[in-house]
Each structure stands twice: as structure tokens, then as C-alpha cells.
Design a protein around this motif. Structure first.
Motif, PDB file in Angstrom:
ATOM      1  N   THR A   1       0.834  -1.197   0.000  1.00  0.00           N
ATOM      2  CA  THR A   1       0.000   0.000   0.000  1.00  0.00           C
ATOM      3  C   THR A   1       0.872   1.250   0.000  1.00  0.00           C
ATOM      4  OG1 THR A   1      -1.745  -1.160   1.190  1.00  0.00           O
ATOM      5  CG2 THR A   1      -1.806   1.233   1.252  1.00  0.00           C
ATOM      6  N   ILE A   2       0.436   2.243  -0.766  1.00  0.00           N
ATOM      7  CA  ILE A   2       1.110   3.544  -0.780  1.00  0.00           C
ATOM      8  C   ILE A   2       0.104   4.609  -0.378  1.00  0.00           C
ATOM      9  CG2 ILE A   2       0.635   3.916  -3.233  1.00  0.00           C
ATOM     10  CD1 ILE A   2       3.321   5.392  -3.405  1.00  0.00           C
ATOM     11  N   ALA A   3       0.558   5.587   0.373  1.00  0.00           N
ATOM     12  CA  ALA A   3      -0.341   6.646   0.816  1.00  0.00           C
ATOM     13  C   ALA A   3      -0.499   7.693  -0.273  1.00  0.00           C
ATOM     14  CB  ALA A   3       0.197   7.303   2.081  1.00  0.00           C
TER      15      ALA A   3
ATOM     16  N   PHE B   1       5.718  -2.543 -11.181  1.00  0.00           N
ATOM     17  CA  PHE B   1       5.123  -3.055  -9.957  1.00  0.00           C
ATOM     18  C   PHE B   1       3.879  -2.242  -9.629  1.00  0.00           C
ATOM     19  CE2 PHE B   1       8.228   0.104  -8.641  1.00  0.00           C
ATOM     20  CZ  PHE B   1       7.592   0.827  -7.638  1.00  0.00           C
ATOM     21  N   ALA B   2       3.048  -2.784  -8.773  1.00  0.00           N
ATOM     22  CA  ALA B   2       1.781  -2.138  -8.428  1.00  0.00           C
ATOM     23  C   ALA B   2       1.690  -1.906  -6.936  1.00  0.00           C
ATOM     24  CB  ALA B   2       0.609  -3.006  -8.888  1.00  0.00           C
ATOM     25  N   LEU B   3       0.973  -0.845  -6.570  1.00  0.00           N
ATOM     26  CA  LEU B   3       0.705  -0.527  -5.172  1.00  0.00           C
ATOM     27  C   LEU B   3      -0.758  -0.130  -5.022  1.00  0.00           C
ATOM     28  CD1 LEU B   3       3.877   1.645  -4.430  1.00  0.00           C
ATOM     29  CD2 LEU B   3       3.418  -0.614  -3.474  1.00  0.00           C
ATOM     30  N   ARG B   4      -1.325  -0.486  -3.901  1.00  0.00           N
ATOM     31  CA  ARG B   4      -2.703  -0.094  -3.606  1.00  0.00           C
ATOM     32  C   ARG B   4      -2.689   1.278  -2.920  1.00  0.00           C
ATOM     33  NH1 ARG B   4      -3.758  -4.257  -1.243  1.00  0.00           N
ATOM     34  NH2 ARG B   4      -4.932  -5.410  -2.817  1.00  0.00           N
ATOM     35  N   VAL B   5      -3.558   2.174  -3.376  1.00  0.00           N
ATOM     36  CA  VAL B   5      -3.590   3.541  -2.853  1.00  0.00           C
ATOM     37  C   VAL B   5      -4.435   3.620  -1.589  1.00  0.00           C
ATOM     38  CG1 VAL B   5      -4.382   5.900  -3.336  1.00  0.00           C
ATOM     39  CG2 VAL B   5      -3.220   4.578  -5.121  1.00  0.00           C
TER      40      VAL B   5
ATOM     41  N   ALA C   1       6.372   7.705  -6.624  1.00  0.00           N
ATOM     42  CA  ALA C   1       6.400   7.129  -5.276  1.00  0.00           C
ATOM     43  C   ALA C   1       7.714   7.568  -4.643  1.00  0.00           C
ATOM     44  CB  ALA C   1       6.320   5.613  -5.347  1.00  0.00           C
ATOM     45  N   VAL C   2       7.611   8.308  -3.565  1.00  0.00           N
ATOM     46  CA  VAL C   2       8.788   8.925  -2.939  1.00  0.00           C
ATOM     47  C   VAL C   2       8.980   8.385  -1.530  1.00  0.00           C
ATOM     48  CG1 VAL C   2       9.748  11.082  -2.070  1.00  0.00           C
ATOM     49  CG2 VAL C   2       8.635  11.036  -4.293  1.00  0.00           C
ATOM     50  N   TRP C   3      10.192   7.948  -1.250  1.00  0.00           N
ATOM     51  CA  TRP C   3      10.589   7.513   0.085  1.00  0.00           C
ATOM     52  C   TRP C   3      11.108   8.716   0.848  1.00  0.00           C
ATOM     53  CZ3 TRP C   3      10.290   3.073   2.825  1.00  0.00           C
ATOM     54  CH2 TRP C   3      11.094   2.946   3.957  1.00  0.00           C
ATOM     55  N   LEU C   4      10.498   8.999   1.999  1.00  0.00           N
ATOM     56  CA  LEU C   4      10.944  10.080   2.876  1.00  0.00           C
ATOM     57  C   LEU C   4      11.813   9.461   3.973  1.00  0.00           C
ATOM     58  CD1 LEU C   4       7.593  12.054   3.112  1.00  0.00           C
ATOM     59  CD2 LEU C   4       9.592  12.585   1.699  1.00  0.00           C
ATOM     60  N   LYS C   5      13.116   9.658   3.866  1.00  0.00           N
ATOM     61  CA  LYS C   5      14.060   8.937   4.709  1.00  0.00           C
ATOM     62  C   LYS C   5      13.880   9.243   6.192  1.00  0.00           C
ATOM     63  CE  LYS C   5      17.531   8.947   1.028  1.00  0.00           C
ATOM     64  NZ  LYS C   5      18.883   9.393   0.630  1.00  0.00           N
ATOM     65  N   ASP C   6      13.624  10.501   6.531  1.00  0.00           N
ATOM     66  CA  ASP C   6      13.551  10.853   7.943  1.00  0.00           C
ATOM     67  C   ASP C   6      12.322  10.259   8.622  1.00  0.00           C
ATOM     68  OD1 ASP C   6      11.717  12.446   6.635  1.00  0.00           O
ATOM     69  OD2 ASP C   6      12.156  14.257   7.806  1.00  0.00           O
ATOM     70  N   ARG C   7      11.276  10.006   7.852  1.00  0.00           N
ATOM     71  CA  ARG C   7      10.052   9.422   8.411  1.00  0.00           C
ATOM     72  C   ARG C   7       9.989   7.907   8.240  1.00  0.00           C
ATOM     73  NH1 ARG C   7       5.189  13.537   6.523  1.00  0.00           N
ATOM     74  NH2 ARG C   7       6.422  15.443   6.401  1.00  0.00           N
ATOM     75  N   GLY C   8      10.835   7.365   7.338  1.00  0.00           N
ATOM     76  CA  GLY C   8      10.712   5.956   7.010  1.00  0.00           C
ATOM     77  C   GLY C   8       9.358   5.654   6.397  1.00  0.00           C
ATOM     78  N   GLU C   9       8.898   6.568   5.523  1.00  0.00           N
ATOM     79  CA  GLU C   9       7.559   6.473   4.948  1.00  0.00           C
ATOM     80  C   GLU C   9       7.617   6.757   3.455  1.00  0.00           C
ATOM     81  OE1 GLU C   9       5.745   9.493   7.256  1.00  0.00           O
ATOM     82  OE2 GLU C   9       5.151   8.154   8.864  1.00  0.00           O
ATOM     83  N   VAL C  10       6.572   6.334   2.759  1.00  0.00           N
ATOM     84  CA  VAL C  10       6.505   6.549   1.322  1.00  0.00           C
ATOM     85  C   VAL C  10       5.166   7.179   0.973  1.00  0.00           C
ATOM     86  CG1 VAL C  10       5.546   4.270   0.749  1.00  0.00           C
ATOM     87  CG2 VAL C  10       6.958   5.458  -0.921  1.00  0.00           C
ATOM     88  N   THR C  11       5.164   8.010  -0.065  1.00  0.00           N
ATOM     89  CA  THR C  11       3.932   8.668  -0.473  1.00  0.00           C
ATOM     90  C   THR C  11       3.907   8.844  -1.982  1.00  0.00           C
ATOM     91  OG1 THR C  11       2.477  10.563  -0.019  1.00  0.00           O
ATOM     92  CG2 THR C  11       4.837  11.014  -0.234  1.00  0.00           C
ATOM     93  N   LEU C  12       2.728   9.003  -2.533  1.00  0.00           N
ATOM     94  CA  LEU C  12       2.541   9.250  -3.958  1.00  0.00           C
ATOM     95  C   LEU C  12       2.167  10.712  -4.153  1.00  0.00           C
ATOM     96  CD1 LEU C  12       2.247   8.102  -6.883  1.00  0.00           C
ATOM     97  CD2 LEU C  12      -0.187   7.763  -6.358  1.00  0.00           C
ATOM     98  N   LYS C  13       3.006  11.457  -4.875  1.00  0.00           N
ATOM     99  CA  LYS C  13       2.767  12.882  -5.105  1.00  0.00           C
ATOM    100  C   LYS C  13       3.408  13.298  -6.428  1.00  0.00           C
ATOM    101  CE  LYS C  13       0.914  13.936  -1.014  1.00  0.00           C
ATOM    102  NZ  LYS C  13       0.668  12.541  -0.609  1.00  0.00           N
ATOM    103  N   ARG C  14       3.096  14.511  -6.875  1.00  0.00           N
ATOM    104  CA  ARG C  14       3.859  15.133  -7.963  1.00  0.00           C
ATOM    105  C   ARG C  14       5.096  15.797  -7.357  1.00  0.00           C
ATOM    106  NH1 ARG C  14       1.581  15.508 -13.027  1.00  0.00           N
ATOM    107  NH2 ARG C  14      -0.631  14.960 -13.163  1.00  0.00           N
TER     108      ARG C  14
END
Length: 212
Positions: free
Chosen positions: A86-88, A123-127, A158-171
Motif C-alpha cells: 500500500t502507498i499513501a 510493480f503495483a501498489l494499492r492507494v 512514489a517517494v521515500w521520505l528517509k527521515d520518516r521511514g515512509e513513502v507517499t505518492l505525489k507530484r
């Protein structure tokens, strides 16, 4: 075309009906159950006969690689894409570490080749979330991404935010020495961060809304 046996005609009719209803081919197990056949080996035998008689084409590298040939024309080629989680598309959510997050697929999706736009290693991710709703990407949709470490301004990534250890989908946009991750939702604020904090994981190719 050589004459088909009743069993071969039944299987061919089932494949055609299944394709019309689902937009992807049946698996051997689907055919076995749908046609009331005793074993998958019987299905495989008859599929080989249908292939020899020019009714179908099979790609044995994938589980649903059956293509109907003949007057109705070729069906789109089916490819299998791993669904990796899943991706946010909203507030970022935790995902596995950047070097392992796509190592294990939840499941494999059988989709037509036009979905992946001719790309490889898709690859695929669920939003999860609604921050990309103005790009017609809604909560619960499946997004297909091309693995990449680079992107142009304005690309959906799909961007990995290193300081949060999180990933998000954005422009993504680069401006004034920082990165702006812009949602496609007028009610939501962008995320601003340092370039060193961002690791691009994939570039958006297409999306699919699962049937209810």
C-alpha cells in the motif's frame, strides 16, 4: 481449422465468455471448475489441442497467458505485475525499509499489456487516501509504477521520505533548493523537504479501479 471435439469447443466457449466478463483470461483452475473437468491435466491436454488447431495461443511463462485467435482477432496480451503493498495518497504511512520494501509481493495481478504501457519490471501498489483525487486516483485504486531513481518536475512518483521511514505518492517539483511534493487535491497542503531526504522509488504509469 480442424474440427473441435465437444470438450474443446466447451473450453473455447468458456475462455471467450470469461474474457468478455473479466477482461483477462481464465487460469487452468478456472477452466477446470467452470467446465466441470476432472483434473487440470485434462484441461492442459485440451488447451494443447486448441493451440495445435490454431484456436488459441499460450504463454506458459504466466498463469493466465491464453490468447484467443481467429475471426474475432487477437486479444490483448496479458502480463503479470506484482502487487507490493500500500502507498499513501494522503499522509504518508510507514512501509518496509527502502532496500527491502518491494522484495515480497502480496499477490500478482494479471492485466492487459496496455496497462503497463510496454514497460518492464512494473510493480503495483494499492492507494490509501485521497490526496491524488484530482488526478483521478482514488482511495483503493491500484497504481502501476516503473522503477526509477530520477523524475522530471511534475511527474507523479512514489517517494521515500528517509527521515520518516515512509513513502507517499505525489507530484514532485524542485524549487529554491528544496523538494515540493504536491498533492492533486486542493484541500491538502504540499510536503516540503530537503533533496537529501527524498529517494524516488517509481514513476506513475497508470491506475486501475478494482471492480466492486
Amino acid at each position: 481449422m480442424n474440427q473441435l471435439s465437444p470438450r474443446q469447443q466447451q473450453i473455447l466457449d468458456f475462455i471467450r465468455t470469461f474474457l468478455e466478463e473479466h477482461e483477462y483470461p481464465p487460469s487452468i483452475r478456472d477452466i477446470q471448475e467452470g467446465c466441470g473437468i476432472s483434473s487440470t491435466s485434462v484441461v492442459d491436454y485440451n488447451l494443447r489441442k486448441l493451440e495445435e488447431k490454431g484456436c488459441i495461443r499460450r504463454d506458459r511463462e504466466i498463469s493466465r497467458g491464453i490468447e484467443i485467435l481467429g475471426p474475432r482477432g487477437r486479444r490483448p496480451r496479458i502480463v503479470e505485475v506484482p502487487l507490493l503493498g500500500t502507498i499513501a495518497a494522503g499522509q504518508p504511512i510507514p512501509v518496509p525499509a527502502a532496500d527491502t520494501w518491494h522484495a515480497q509481493a502480496e499477490e500478482t495481478l494479471a492485466v492487459t499489456e496496455d496497462i503497463v504501457r510496454g514497460k518492464t519490471n512494473v510493480f503495483a501498489l494499492r492507494v490509501r487516501g485521497k490526496s491524488m483525487i484530482e488526478d483521478l486516483i482514488d482511495d483503493g485504486d491500484i497504481v502501476f509504477l516503473e522503477p526509477t531513481r530520477t523524475a522530471d518536475d511534475g511527474d507523479r512518483v512514489a517517494v521515500w521520505l528517509k527521515d520518516r521511514g515512509e513513502v507517499t505518492l505525489k507530484r514532485i517539483y524542485r524549487e529554491n533548493g528544496r523538494i515540493r511534493l504536491q498533492p492533486a487535491n486542493a484541500t491538502m497542503q504540499p510536503i516540503y523537504t530537503d533533496p537529501d531526504n527524498v529517494e524516488i522509488q517509481g514513476r506513475f504509469i497508470s491506475s486501475l479501479r478494482p471492480s466492486d
